[in-house]
Design a protein around this motif. Structure first.
Motif, PDB file in Angstrom:
ATOM      1  N   VAL A   1      11.788  -9.144   7.651  1.00  0.00           N
ATOM      2  CA  VAL A   1      12.464  -9.021   6.177  1.00  0.00           C
ATOM      3  C   VAL A   1      13.970  -8.885   6.234  1.00  0.00           C
ATOM      4  CG1 VAL A   1      11.797  -7.991   3.847  1.00  0.00           C
ATOM      5  CG2 VAL A   1      10.001  -8.480   5.647  1.00  0.00           C
ATOM      6  N   GLY A   2      14.363  -7.931   6.538  1.00  0.00           N
ATOM      7  CA  GLY A   2      15.886  -7.600   6.657  1.00  0.00           C
ATOM      8  C   GLY A   2      16.540  -7.379   5.233  1.00  0.00           C
ATOM      9  N   SER A   3      16.151  -6.109   4.877  1.00  0.00           N
ATOM     10  CA  SER A   3      16.787  -5.772   3.609  1.00  0.00           C
ATOM     11  C   SER A   3      16.883  -4.068   3.717  1.00  0.00           C
ATOM     12  CB  SER A   3      15.996  -5.706   2.468  1.00  0.00           C
ATOM     13  OG  SER A   3      14.521  -5.056   2.549  1.00  0.00           O
ATOM     14  N   GLU A   4      17.662  -3.619   3.160  1.00  0.00           N
ATOM     15  CA  GLU A   4      17.678  -2.013   3.206  1.00  0.00           C
ATOM     16  C   GLU A   4      16.341  -1.324   2.888  1.00  0.00           C
ATOM     17  OE1 GLU A   4      20.816  -0.351   1.086  1.00  0.00           O
ATOM     18  OE2 GLU A   4      22.314  -1.434   1.730  1.00  0.00           O
ATOM     19  N   ASP A   5      15.779  -1.686   1.936  1.00  0.00           N
ATOM     20  CA  ASP A   5      14.251  -1.209   1.942  1.00  0.00           C
ATOM     21  C   ASP A   5      13.287  -1.329   3.138  1.00  0.00           C
ATOM     22  OD1 ASP A   5      14.838  -0.071  -0.536  1.00  0.00           O
ATOM     23  OD2 ASP A   5      13.918  -1.891  -1.873  1.00  0.00           O
ATOM     24  N   SER A   6      13.424  -2.480   3.710  1.00  0.00           N
ATOM     25  CA  SER A   6      12.586  -2.638   5.012  1.00  0.00           C
ATOM     26  C   SER A   6      13.065  -1.995   5.889  1.00  0.00           C
ATOM     27  CB  SER A   6      12.562  -4.247   5.128  1.00  0.00           C
ATOM     28  OG  SER A   6      13.875  -4.734   5.484  1.00  0.00           O
ATOM     29  N   ALA A   7      14.599  -1.778   6.139  1.00  0.00           N
ATOM     30  CA  ALA A   7      14.984  -1.039   7.143  1.00  0.00           C
ATOM     31  C   ALA A   7      14.468   0.311   7.009  1.00  0.00           C
ATOM     32  CB  ALA A   7      16.430  -1.196   7.047  1.00  0.00           C
ATOM     33  N   ARG A   8      14.681   0.955   6.120  1.00  0.00           N
ATOM     34  CA  ARG A   8      14.187   2.221   5.840  1.00  0.00           C
ATOM     35  C   ARG A   8      12.545   2.432   6.035  1.00  0.00           C
ATOM     36  NH1 ARG A   8      17.098   1.779   1.099  1.00  0.00           N
ATOM     37  NH2 ARG A   8      19.130   2.952   1.321  1.00  0.00           N
ATOM     38  N   LEU A   9      11.892   1.456   5.775  1.00  0.00           N
ATOM     39  CA  LEU A   9      10.325   1.319   6.066  1.00  0.00           C
ATOM     40  C   LEU A   9      10.197   1.691   7.582  1.00  0.00           C
ATOM     41  CD1 LEU A   9       7.675   1.181   4.061  1.00  0.00           C
ATOM     42  CD2 LEU A   9       7.648  -0.954   5.047  1.00  0.00           C
ATOM     43  N   CYS A  10      10.821   0.602   8.241  1.00  0.00           N
ATOM     44  CA  CYS A  10      10.684   0.615   9.801  1.00  0.00           C
ATOM     45  C   CYS A  10      11.148   1.883  10.524  1.00  0.00           C
ATOM     46  CB  CYS A  10      11.525  -0.641  10.451  1.00  0.00           C
ATOM     47  SG  CYS A  10      10.690  -2.269   9.682  1.00  0.00           S
ATOM     48  N   VAL A  11      12.394   2.179  10.023  1.00  0.00           N
ATOM     49  CA  VAL A  11      12.855   3.217  10.898  1.00  0.00           C
ATOM     50  C   VAL A  11      12.193   4.716  10.617  1.00  0.00           C
ATOM     51  CG1 VAL A  11      14.983   4.561  11.226  1.00  0.00           C
ATOM     52  CG2 VAL A  11      15.022   1.939  11.006  1.00  0.00           C
ATOM     53  N   SER A  12      11.436   4.845   9.467  1.00  0.00           N
ATOM     54  CA  SER A  12      11.006   6.047   9.062  1.00  0.00           C
ATOM     55  C   SER A  12       9.708   6.322   9.757  1.00  0.00           C
ATOM     56  CB  SER A  12      10.489   6.048   7.674  1.00  0.00           C
ATOM     57  OG  SER A  12       9.410   5.008   7.323  1.00  0.00           O
ATOM     58  N   ALA A  13       9.098   5.124  10.732  1.00  0.00           N
ATOM     59  CA  ALA A  13       7.927   5.294  11.209  1.00  0.00           C
ATOM     60  C   ALA A  13       8.318   5.417  12.922  1.00  0.00           C
ATOM     61  CB  ALA A  13       7.064   4.037  11.333  1.00  0.00           C
ATOM     62  N   MET A  14       9.694   5.479  13.273  1.00  0.00           N
ATOM     63  CA  MET A  14      10.083   5.423  14.490  1.00  0.00           C
ATOM     64  C   MET A  14       9.970   6.925  15.038  1.00  0.00           C
ATOM     65  SD  MET A  14      12.645   2.252  14.729  1.00  0.00           S
ATOM     66  CE  MET A  14      12.951   2.431  16.549  1.00  0.00           C
TER      67      MET A  14
ATOM     68  N   GLU B   1       0.766  -1.339  -0.151  1.00  0.00           N
ATOM     69  CA  GLU B   1       0.062   0.053  -0.173  1.00  0.00           C
ATOM     70  C   GLU B   1       0.769   1.251   0.219  1.00  0.00           C
ATOM     71  OE1 GLU B   1      -3.344   2.003   3.281  1.00  0.00           O
ATOM     72  OE2 GLU B   1      -2.945  -0.073   3.250  1.00  0.00           O
ATOM     73  N   PHE B   2       1.989   1.322   0.292  1.00  0.00           N
ATOM     74  CA  PHE B   2       3.069   2.323   0.572  1.00  0.00           C
ATOM     75  C   PHE B   2       4.130   2.365  -0.403  1.00  0.00           C
ATOM     76  CE2 PHE B   2       1.235   0.753   4.562  1.00  0.00           C
ATOM     77  CZ  PHE B   2       0.144   1.974   4.878  1.00  0.00           C
ATOM     78  N   SER B   3       4.135   3.492  -1.244  1.00  0.00           N
ATOM     79  CA  SER B   3       4.919   3.444  -2.260  1.00  0.00           C
ATOM     80  C   SER B   3       6.384   4.046  -1.882  1.00  0.00           C
ATOM     81  CB  SER B   3       4.575   4.665  -3.357  1.00  0.00           C
ATOM     82  OG  SER B   3       4.062   5.703  -2.825  1.00  0.00           O
ATOM     83  N   THR B   4       6.365   4.819  -0.723  1.00  0.00           N
ATOM     84  CA  THR B   4       7.540   5.401  -0.045  1.00  0.00           C
ATOM     85  C   THR B   4       7.606   5.246   1.411  1.00  0.00           C
ATOM     86  OG1 THR B   4       6.528   7.605   0.528  1.00  0.00           O
ATOM     87  CG2 THR B   4       7.717   7.238  -1.769  1.00  0.00           C
ATOM     88  N   PRO B   5       8.660   5.235   2.150  1.00  0.00           N
ATOM     89  CA  PRO B   5       8.536   5.096   3.562  1.00  0.00           C
ATOM     90  C   PRO B   5       7.956   6.388   4.483  1.00  0.00           C
ATOM     91  CG  PRO B   5      10.825   4.679   2.668  1.00  0.00           C
ATOM     92  CD  PRO B   5       9.948   5.158   1.380  1.00  0.00           C
ATOM     93  N   GLU B   6       7.848   7.456   3.766  1.00  0.00           N
ATOM     94  CA  GLU B   6       7.341   8.498   4.167  1.00  0.00           C
ATOM     95  C   GLU B   6       6.086   8.418   4.468  1.00  0.00           C
ATOM     96  OE1 GLU B   6      11.048   9.749   3.037  1.00  0.00           O
ATOM     97  OE2 GLU B   6       9.626   8.596   1.862  1.00  0.00           O
TER      98      GLU B   6
END
Length: 363
Positions: A239-252, A213-218
């Motif tokens: 999941v453990g990838s750079e993309d998944s890391a950005r997704l998670c950390v963006s919401a913190m 559903e989300f095209s960007t981490p933002e």
């Protein structure tokens, strides 16, 4: 009847190639139990180890037996095992698949040795195919959510909800993680594919997002903040990838930062580039044995991880008996039974054809 002197096992011949061979019965070591295997389950680490993605060359991997998740019947108990296990007990636990130091370790065999104090008596009412799924999942949940993110144990849950993000809620580890976190008093935010949303919700997740559903981490961050504000300080990435890391950390939390942990290593610079207040790290299930080992490099023994694992596995036995934690859904004998089926299942996982279930094979 005495155990045989030989048994069938899957062994690695060279990187990327494993087959069923006849091998000597593994030798019982003092801290181990000898187990006649009833069923095994598959994890991504199994095919990654065979394919050399966990380290090692042809020489180091030759003869290694893969596999980590098992359920079986105890045949013999080593003198250093402290749990009151007896021959005839039905047990489940975790084995050290593709152990380059001790090649005969590994669960994909008719007979195995496994660390005795990391095995649990399978509660009545828990089927073999359910118990077989627990090994790596329980171990990794303990390390990631409790040793690293410091969630309160399910036996002492938080009186107020603690927001936690579990990215990859329909992975085998995420499925268990959601249940443990919920039992610990957390408000669980998770992600999965559309076909698994109802299932993940049934496990206790409070907020479930379709990760497509989300095209960007933002955009993901904005949506999570509608649910928990700027209070998310704990994220566990299954999941453990750079993309998944950005997704998670963006919401913190932008103000507080927090702790991000992953099942696979992610460059700390990726985390810092999104939120420099967030601290990151990775867990590796193989530390639970409390022994030195080699994968992509030498790793020291961590006795504290072994002691924590003993406690956490026994606590899990109680949660299973009480019905507070249930095994992931199983797809049993996909492609065939026994070790022949395991080889088929490993290829299914390589090709990304497994989601929302654990592949289990009966022997």
């Amino acid at each position: 009847m005495s155990p045989p002197t030989e048994c069938k096992a899957i062994t690695v011949h060279k990187i990327g190639h494993a087959s069923i061979t006849t091998v000597p019965l593994p030798q019982l070591r003092p801290a181990y139990i000898l187990v006649r295997v009833l069923a095994v389950a598959l994890n991504p680490t199994d095919h990654k180890a065979i394919d050399g993605k966990m380290g090692g060359d042809d020489g180091a991997l030759r003869g290694c037996r893969p596999g980590c998740d098992y359920v079986g019947v105890v045949e013999a108990v080593g003198a250093a095992v402290t749990k009151p296990l007896r021959p005839g007990d039905r047990v489940a636990g975790v084995a050290h698949g593709c152990n380059q130091g001790v090649p005969e370790d590994g669960a994909f065999a008719e007979w195995i040795v496994a660390k005795g104090d990391l095995a649990i008596l399978v509660p009545d009412g828990v089927k073999d195919v359910e118990a077989a799924t627990l090994g790596i999942g329980v171990t990794t949940v303990g390390q990631g959510l409790y040793q690293e993110l410091k969630l309160p144990l399910p036996t002492e849950p938080s009186p107020t909800p603690i927001p936690v993000l579990i990215h990859g809620g329909s992975t085998a580890t995420g499925i268990l993680g959601i249940q443990f976190a919920k039992a610990s008093g957390c408000k669980v935010v998770t992600t999965c594919s559309p076909r698994n949303i109802d299932y993940v919700g049934s496990l206790g997740a409070d907020v479930v997002f379709d990760y497509n559903e989300f095209s960007t981490p933002e955009k993901f961050s904005e949506r999570v903040r509608r649910e928990v504000g700027d209070e998310l300080t704990l994220a566990w990435d299954c999941v453990g990838s750079e993309d998944s890391a950005r997704l998670c950390v963006s919401a913190m939390s932008r103000e507080k930062g927090g702790q991000y942990r992953s099942l696979l290593g992610v460059d700390a610079k990726v985390i810092e580039g999104v939120n420099p207040k967030v601290q990151s790290g990775v867990t590796l299930a193989y530390f639970v044995f409390g022994e030195e080992f080699r994968k992509w490099g030498p790793f020291p023994a961590k006795p504290a991880d072994f002691e924590f694992g003993k406690m956490f596995w026994e606590m899990t036995r109680g949660l299973l008996a009480e019905g507070k934690v249930k095994a992931a859904r199983q797809d049993v004998n996909r492609g065939g039974k026994g070790l022949e089926g395991v080889l088929v299942g490993l290829q299914e996982m390589r090709e990304g054809k497994v989601s929302g279930v654990k592949l289990v094979y009966t022997l």
